[in-house]
Design a protein around this motif. Structure first.
Motif, PDB file in Angstrom:
ATOM      1  N   MET A   1       3.334  16.735 -14.243  1.00  0.00           N
ATOM      2  CA  MET A   1       3.729  17.505 -15.482  1.00  0.00           C
ATOM      3  C   MET A   1       2.964  18.670 -15.586  1.00  0.00           C
ATOM      4  O   MET A   1       1.546  18.463 -15.819  1.00  0.00           O
ATOM      5  N   THR A   2       3.282  19.820 -15.825  1.00  0.00           N
ATOM      6  CA  THR A   2       2.465  20.961 -15.988  1.00  0.00           C
ATOM      7  C   THR A   2       1.910  21.140 -17.412  1.00  0.00           C
ATOM      8  O   THR A   2       2.785  20.459 -18.455  1.00  0.00           O
ATOM      9  N   ASP A   3       1.184  22.127 -17.717  1.00  0.00           N
ATOM     10  CA  ASP A   3       0.697  22.303 -19.221  1.00  0.00           C
ATOM     11  C   ASP A   3       2.168  23.000 -19.534  1.00  0.00           C
ATOM     12  O   ASP A   3       2.344  22.866 -20.926  1.00  0.00           O
ATOM     13  N   ASP A   4       2.830  23.982 -18.915  1.00  0.00           N
ATOM     14  CA  ASP A   4       4.148  24.396 -19.387  1.00  0.00           C
ATOM     15  C   ASP A   4       5.262  23.518 -19.922  1.00  0.00           C
ATOM     16  O   ASP A   4       5.879  23.591 -20.815  1.00  0.00           O
ATOM     17  N   ASP A   5       5.298  22.417 -19.043  1.00  0.00           N
ATOM     18  CA  ASP A   5       6.138  21.226 -19.528  1.00  0.00           C
ATOM     19  C   ASP A   5       5.664  20.645 -20.852  1.00  0.00           C
ATOM     20  O   ASP A   5       6.595  20.398 -21.588  1.00  0.00           O
ATOM     21  N   ILE A   6       4.462  20.467 -20.989  1.00  0.00           N
ATOM     22  CA  ILE A   6       3.916  19.876 -22.254  1.00  0.00           C
ATOM     23  C   ILE A   6       4.285  20.907 -23.313  1.00  0.00           C
ATOM     24  O   ILE A   6       4.839  20.388 -24.370  1.00  0.00           O
ATOM     25  N   ASP A   7       3.997  21.907 -23.265  1.00  0.00           N
ATOM     26  CA  ASP A   7       4.040  23.106 -24.271  1.00  0.00           C
ATOM     27  C   ASP A   7       5.663  22.993 -24.711  1.00  0.00           C
ATOM     28  O   ASP A   7       5.800  23.025 -25.672  1.00  0.00           O
ATOM     29  N   ARG A   8       6.478  22.984 -23.679  1.00  0.00           N
ATOM     30  CA  ARG A   8       8.026  23.143 -24.059  1.00  0.00           C
ATOM     31  C   ARG A   8       8.464  21.708 -24.714  1.00  0.00           C
ATOM     32  O   ARG A   8       9.236  21.806 -25.670  1.00  0.00           O
ATOM     33  N   LEU A   9       7.784  20.544 -24.274  1.00  0.00           N
ATOM     34  CA  LEU A   9       8.165  19.331 -25.104  1.00  0.00           C
ATOM     35  C   LEU A   9       7.724  19.225 -26.376  1.00  0.00           C
ATOM     36  O   LEU A   9       8.419  18.920 -27.263  1.00  0.00           O
ATOM     37  N   VAL A  10       6.507  19.847 -26.416  1.00  0.00           N
ATOM     38  CA  VAL A  10       5.881  19.885 -27.982  1.00  0.00           C
ATOM     39  C   VAL A  10       6.460  20.854 -28.953  1.00  0.00           C
ATOM     40  O   VAL A  10       6.651  20.647 -29.961  1.00  0.00           O
ATOM     41  N   GLY A  11       7.101  21.994 -28.199  1.00  0.00           N
ATOM     42  CA  GLY A  11       7.777  22.911 -29.173  1.00  0.00           C
ATOM     43  C   GLY A  11       9.081  22.387 -29.496  1.00  0.00           C
ATOM     44  O   GLY A  11       9.669  22.892 -30.352  1.00  0.00           O
ATOM     45  N   LYS A  12       9.594  21.248 -28.993  1.00  0.00           N
ATOM     46  CA  LYS A  12      10.930  20.817 -29.506  1.00  0.00           C
ATOM     47  C   LYS A  12      10.733  19.994 -30.783  1.00  0.00           C
ATOM     48  O   LYS A  12      11.754  19.504 -31.440  1.00  0.00           O
ATOM     49  N   LEU A  13       9.339  19.655 -31.044  1.00  0.00           N
ATOM     50  CA  LEU A  13       8.881  18.705 -32.195  1.00  0.00           C
ATOM     51  C   LEU A  13       8.776  19.604 -33.507  1.00  0.00           C
ATOM     52  O   LEU A  13       8.305  20.643 -33.460  1.00  0.00           O
ATOM     53  N   ASP A  14       9.182  18.955 -34.763  1.00  0.00           N
ATOM     54  CA  ASP A  14       8.957  19.713 -36.143  1.00  0.00           C
ATOM     55  C   ASP A  14       7.572  19.294 -36.455  1.00  0.00           C
ATOM     56  O   ASP A  14       6.833  18.363 -35.880  1.00  0.00           O
ATOM     57  N   LEU A  15       7.172  19.772 -37.487  1.00  0.00           N
ATOM     58  CA  LEU A  15       5.846  19.822 -37.793  1.00  0.00           C
ATOM     59  C   LEU A  15       5.465  18.385 -38.212  1.00  0.00           C
ATOM     60  O   LEU A  15       4.393  17.731 -37.862  1.00  0.00           O
TER      61      LEU A  15
ATOM     62  N   GLN B   1       6.745  15.592 -36.785  1.00  0.00           N
ATOM     63  CA  GLN B   1       6.566  14.992 -35.626  1.00  0.00           C
ATOM     64  C   GLN B   1       5.364  15.177 -35.021  1.00  0.00           C
ATOM     65  O   GLN B   1       4.330  14.242 -34.283  1.00  0.00           O
ATOM     66  N   LYS B   2       4.980  16.404 -35.041  1.00  0.00           N
ATOM     67  CA  LYS B   2       3.692  16.697 -34.406  1.00  0.00           C
ATOM     68  C   LYS B   2       2.504  16.159 -34.992  1.00  0.00           C
ATOM     69  O   LYS B   2       1.500  15.591 -34.579  1.00  0.00           O
ATOM     70  N   ALA B   3       2.516  16.046 -36.458  1.00  0.00           N
ATOM     71  CA  ALA B   3       1.605  15.316 -37.202  1.00  0.00           C
ATOM     72  C   ALA B   3       1.383  13.939 -36.936  1.00  0.00           C
ATOM     73  O   ALA B   3       0.230  13.487 -36.915  1.00  0.00           O
ATOM     74  N   ARG B   4       2.638  13.192 -36.440  1.00  0.00           N
ATOM     75  CA  ARG B   4       2.439  11.972 -36.159  1.00  0.00           C
ATOM     76  C   ARG B   4       1.772  11.668 -34.647  1.00  0.00           C
ATOM     77  O   ARG B   4       0.903  10.631 -34.601  1.00  0.00           O
ATOM     78  N   LEU B   5       1.901  12.704 -34.029  1.00  0.00           N
ATOM     79  CA  LEU B   5       1.152  12.777 -32.698  1.00  0.00           C
ATOM     80  C   LEU B   5      -0.396  12.421 -32.879  1.00  0.00           C
ATOM     81  O   LEU B   5      -1.159  11.828 -31.892  1.00  0.00           O
ATOM     82  N   VAL B   6      -0.834  13.053 -33.953  1.00  0.00           N
ATOM     83  CA  VAL B   6      -2.485  13.048 -34.076  1.00  0.00           C
ATOM     84  C   VAL B   6      -2.889  12.148 -35.097  1.00  0.00           C
ATOM     85  O   VAL B   6      -4.049  11.831 -35.252  1.00  0.00           O
ATOM     86  N   THR B   7      -2.177  11.558 -35.790  1.00  0.00           N
ATOM     87  CA  THR B   7      -2.430  10.537 -36.787  1.00  0.00           C
ATOM     88  C   THR B   7      -2.078   9.084 -36.293  1.00  0.00           C
ATOM     89  O   THR B   7      -2.889   8.318 -36.950  1.00  0.00           O
ATOM     90  N   GLY B   8      -1.189   8.907 -35.646  1.00  0.00           N
ATOM     91  CA  GLY B   8      -0.852   7.564 -35.169  1.00  0.00           C
ATOM     92  C   GLY B   8      -0.012   6.896 -35.829  1.00  0.00           C
ATOM     93  O   GLY B   8       0.119   7.151 -37.232  1.00  0.00           O
ATOM     94  N   ALA B   9       0.449   5.566 -35.531  1.00  0.00           N
ATOM     95  CA  ALA B   9       1.463   4.713 -36.143  1.00  0.00           C
ATOM     96  C   ALA B   9       0.501   3.696 -36.968  1.00  0.00           C
ATOM     97  O   ALA B   9       1.125   3.162 -38.105  1.00  0.00           O
ATOM     98  N   SER B  10      -0.655   3.346 -36.456  1.00  0.00           N
ATOM     99  CA  SER B  10      -1.526   2.545 -36.817  1.00  0.00           C
ATOM    100  C   SER B  10      -3.018   2.646 -36.391  1.00  0.00           C
ATOM    101  O   SER B  10      -3.233   3.683 -35.569  1.00  0.00           O
ATOM    102  N   VAL B  11      -4.168   1.727 -36.629  1.00  0.00           N
ATOM    103  CA  VAL B  11      -5.396   2.084 -36.255  1.00  0.00           C
ATOM    104  C   VAL B  11      -5.315   1.855 -34.495  1.00  0.00           C
ATOM    105  O   VAL B  11      -5.963   2.800 -34.115  1.00  0.00           O
ATOM    106  N   TRP B  12      -4.459   0.960 -34.063  1.00  0.00           N
ATOM    107  CA  TRP B  12      -4.533   0.668 -32.710  1.00  0.00           C
ATOM    108  C   TRP B  12      -3.395   1.415 -31.777  1.00  0.00           C
ATOM    109  O   TRP B  12      -3.143   1.364 -30.695  1.00  0.00           O
TER     110      TRP B  12
END
Length: 72
Positions: A1-15, A17-28
Motif C-alpha cells: 500500500m502506497t502513501d497515495d493509497d492511504i491518503d485516498r482512504l483517509v480522504g473518504k473519512l469525515d472529521l 471518523q478521523k478523530a476516532r483514528l487518533v483517540t481510539g475506542a479504549s485505552v488498549w
C-alpha cells in the motif's frame, strides 16, 4: 500500500471518523473504520513474556511470528 493509497482512504473519512483514528475506542483498542477496511487493533505494554493489556492475544491474533509467542 502506497502513501497515495492511504491518503485516498483517509480522504473518504469525515472529521469524526478521523478523530476516532487518533483517540481510539479504549485505552488498549483502536476504533475500526469498516468503510475503508480498517479493523480494530489491540495494543499492549510490557516485555513479550509479560504483556499487559485488554485481552490475551493468541498466536493467530498476534503480529509476532508464532515461534516468538511462548505459552504462559
Amino acid at each position: 500500500m502506497t502513501d497515495d493509497d492511504i491518503d485516498r482512504l483517509v480522504g473518504k473519512l469525515d472529521l469524526e471518523q478521523k478523530a476516532r483514528l487518533v483517540t481510539g475506542a479504549s485505552v488498549w483498542r483502536t476504533s475500526a473504520e469498516p468503510d475503508i477496511g480498517l479493523r480494530a487493533m489491540v495494543f499492549s505494554v510490557g516485555r513479550p513474556s509479560v504483556v499487559r493489556g485488554h485481552i490475551r492475544v493468541t498466536a493467530l491474533e498476534s503480529a509476532l511470528p508464532h515461534s516468538a509467542i511462548k505459552p504462559t
